[in-house]
Scaffold this motif. Sequence first.
Motif, PDB file in Angstrom:
ATOM      1  N   THR A  39       0.990  -1.196  -0.272  1.00  0.00           N
ATOM      2  CA  THR A  39       0.037  -0.003  -0.022  1.00  0.00           C
ATOM      3  C   THR A  39       0.959   1.366  -0.062  1.00  0.00           C
ATOM      4  N   GLU A  40       1.949   1.303   0.863  1.00  0.00           N
ATOM      5  CA  GLU A  40       2.589   2.536   0.844  1.00  0.00           C
ATOM      6  C   GLU A  40       3.456   2.472  -0.269  1.00  0.00           C
ATOM      7  N   LEU A  41       3.919   1.343  -0.713  1.00  0.00           N
ATOM      8  CA  LEU A  41       4.893   1.367  -2.168  1.00  0.00           C
ATOM      9  C   LEU A  41       3.970   2.066  -3.092  1.00  0.00           C
ATOM     10  N   ALA A  42       2.616   1.556  -3.223  1.00  0.00           N
ATOM     11  CA  ALA A  42       1.630   2.010  -4.214  1.00  0.00           C
ATOM     12  C   ALA A  42       1.380   3.559  -4.189  1.00  0.00           C
ATOM     13  N   LEU A  43       1.258   4.134  -3.084  1.00  0.00           N
ATOM     14  CA  LEU A  43       0.912   5.490  -2.829  1.00  0.00           C
ATOM     15  C   LEU A  43       2.062   6.364  -3.225  1.00  0.00           C
ATOM     16  N   THR A  44       3.308   5.825  -3.010  1.00  0.00           N
ATOM     17  CA  THR A  44       4.547   6.509  -3.232  1.00  0.00           C
ATOM     18  C   THR A  44       4.697   6.516  -4.758  1.00  0.00           C
ATOM     19  N   ALA A  45       4.320   5.448  -5.467  1.00  0.00           N
ATOM     20  CA  ALA A  45       4.491   5.332  -6.898  1.00  0.00           C
ATOM     21  C   ALA A  45       3.365   6.159  -7.431  1.00  0.00           C
ATOM     22  N   ALA A  46       2.253   6.428  -6.941  1.00  0.00           N
ATOM     23  CA  ALA A  46       1.416   7.372  -7.226  1.00  0.00           C
ATOM     24  C   ALA A  46       1.650   8.755  -7.447  1.00  0.00           C
ATOM     25  N   GLU A  47       2.412   9.130  -6.312  1.00  0.00           N
ATOM     26  CA  GLU A  47       3.095  10.574  -6.230  1.00  0.00           C
ATOM     27  C   GLU A  47       4.091  10.685  -7.569  1.00  0.00           C
ATOM     28  N   GLN A  48       4.844   9.505  -7.616  1.00  0.00           N
ATOM     29  CA  GLN A  48       5.874   9.394  -8.791  1.00  0.00           C
ATOM     30  C   GLN A  48       5.319   9.869 -10.159  1.00  0.00           C
ATOM     31  N   LEU A  49       4.179   8.739 -10.479  1.00  0.00           N
ATOM     32  CA  LEU A  49       3.437   8.893 -11.596  1.00  0.00           C
ATOM     33  C   LEU A  49       2.651   9.968 -11.934  1.00  0.00           C
ATOM     34  N   ALA A  50       2.083  10.605 -10.932  1.00  0.00           N
ATOM     35  CA  ALA A  50       1.109  11.966 -11.048  1.00  0.00           C
ATOM     36  C   ALA A  50       2.116  12.881 -11.635  1.00  0.00           C
ATOM     37  N   PHE A  51       3.437  13.134 -11.071  1.00  0.00           N
ATOM     38  CA  PHE A  51       4.240  14.143 -11.299  1.00  0.00           C
ATOM     39  C   PHE A  51       4.646  13.806 -12.719  1.00  0.00           C
TER      40      PHE A  51
END
Length: 630
Positions: free
Chosen positions: A322-334
């Motif tokens: 979950t934490e990995l996915a939320l971190t990835a979400a910030e990376q991909l949104a940027f």
Amino acid sequence: MMNLFPATKALWGKKAVHDDQEFWLPLVVHLIDTKNVMQWLYNNWISEGTRKILQQNLSPEDTQKLVGFLGFYHDFGKATPAFQYKQSFPRNKDLDEDINENLRRAGFSSISMDNYRVRKSPHPIAGETLLESFGLNESIGSIIGSHHGLPPKRDLTSKQLNTYASNLWGRDRDTKIQDEWKSVQNNLFKYGLVLCGYDDIKEVPEVTLPQAVILEGMLIMADWLASSEKLTNYSNISLFPLISLEKDFDSLNMKDRYQQAIQRWDISDRWMPEKIASVNEQYRLRFNFIPRPVQKEMSETISQANDPGLIIIEAPTGIGKTELALTAAEQLAFKQGKSGLYMGLPTQATTNAMFSRVKEWLNSIAKEQATHPDVKLLQGKAKFNKTYTKLPYAENIYDDTDGAVVINSWFAGKKSSLSHFAVGTIDNLLLTALKQKHLFLRHLGFSDKVVIIDELHAYDSYMSSYLEKAIKWLGAYHVPVIALSATLPKKKRNDLLKAYLKGKYGSLKIKANDNWEDNEGYPLLSILDGNKLEQVSNFSIANDENRTINVVRFNGNEEEIINKAVAEIEDGGIAGIVVNTVKRAQDLARLVPENIEVLLLHSAYLTPEREKIEERLQAKIGKGATRPKK
């Protein structure tokens, strides 16, 4: 600027009676309102990534003109006798007669028509028909005809000019009345062209199917917003009010009217994703811990993708996906210019549990950026979730510089998917693959987001077929997708990768190792970077916990099952027993010894009681819980 005829300014777009007072809105006012809102949404509300989809074959200036054109001409079909002679709802004879009198004074010689077929020409269809007769291309005309939520049938629009001509221009045999209507329509048409920056209707560009769907969603949203007299039905915040019958178009300052409405409506903040410089610092900032080696390595691998699309993370339960996915979400949104997040889960219970975690992550962003992002819990019993219902409403925030997560009450009902952040059951995403009214709004909402799909292995064959269609659409909008699973079959992984590739590029040409479809690495990170597939499985697990999982096939009756569970936790521990009927769960709970605490959870509980049990369960065995000894 071209002048409008008095008859054109007398056309009504809306009419109503409030507190025994008559109100109306000139049609041209609503058209300009919607044009202004449409262009504001394009410039300020949709994400940069969605703007790039609209600009794939157009310049920014041409796209700006196009969205304004759609906004202005969406209700062009209201400039017809079929609409102008409609009765008010609920029927008010005095209001209808006063509106008709305005039309007579403005120059219409007769207010009557051959109306036995009036319902055959709803104004979206009439508008598409008239605009295409002026020379508008069908890809844009179909957006006009569909703005009430459903695409028109082609045979219906083709009959308008012949079979139902009286609906468009009045009496079939009265050329004087027909000429009056054609003159007004031509005046409004030319006025709109000048206002939108076109010299000729042929200059309006054609669009692709993904562009058309997004534009349709924007148009429906703009129309609903420009039709909102108040922020909500229960609010005193005025947006685009009707005016008294004594006032007219010339009495309004259209720029001030639109700017005041948008200022009152735009009460929650958009997310401005930032580049993650340090993975270690990011985890500490968002989750208050240092990432495990596998989390850090996966996050750093994801950060190296240039054009990330679909990312599939297959890893054991408990490593922090979950934490990995939320971190990835910030990376991909940027990287992809997205401004929101949707996390989909298989059940209401898992959605409730995840909502609290996503809210804390989003609250960290809100505090960091001093903003008020809006969030939505998208499941049928959201009103019973205390974490959700305790959130403040955006319209009640006046001077909070610290930042906080809020609920935007305008994003309700069919508009719920437009909320920038949402946690919900997976059906909200699957519905993008079904034919339904106002489907375009749902597509618009998802086109602006990063999408996380949790428990990917939990969806059966029927759901998976819709999921693949939904993934294909997300690929068409270049929406980054993060799929999580502990046990994912190779076929499902490969099918989703192919679906996303097909949606984004229209083909299945993929750059990958020869054996990519048979990869059995674990943990496995699959990244679709453009049309190149990168698969990584050599992650460090040296500092992770070593776990041994024993699978023992046990076939016994209820009493034997309880005795087995009790024996396993004799020295301490927590046992979970999952069965497939309510009655069996109840029977098993009765057999648990009195000295052992038991929580019984099943679907037969009333919702408020079930919510309380779920809260107790989360407090005892959820993320960060204080676990009982036994």
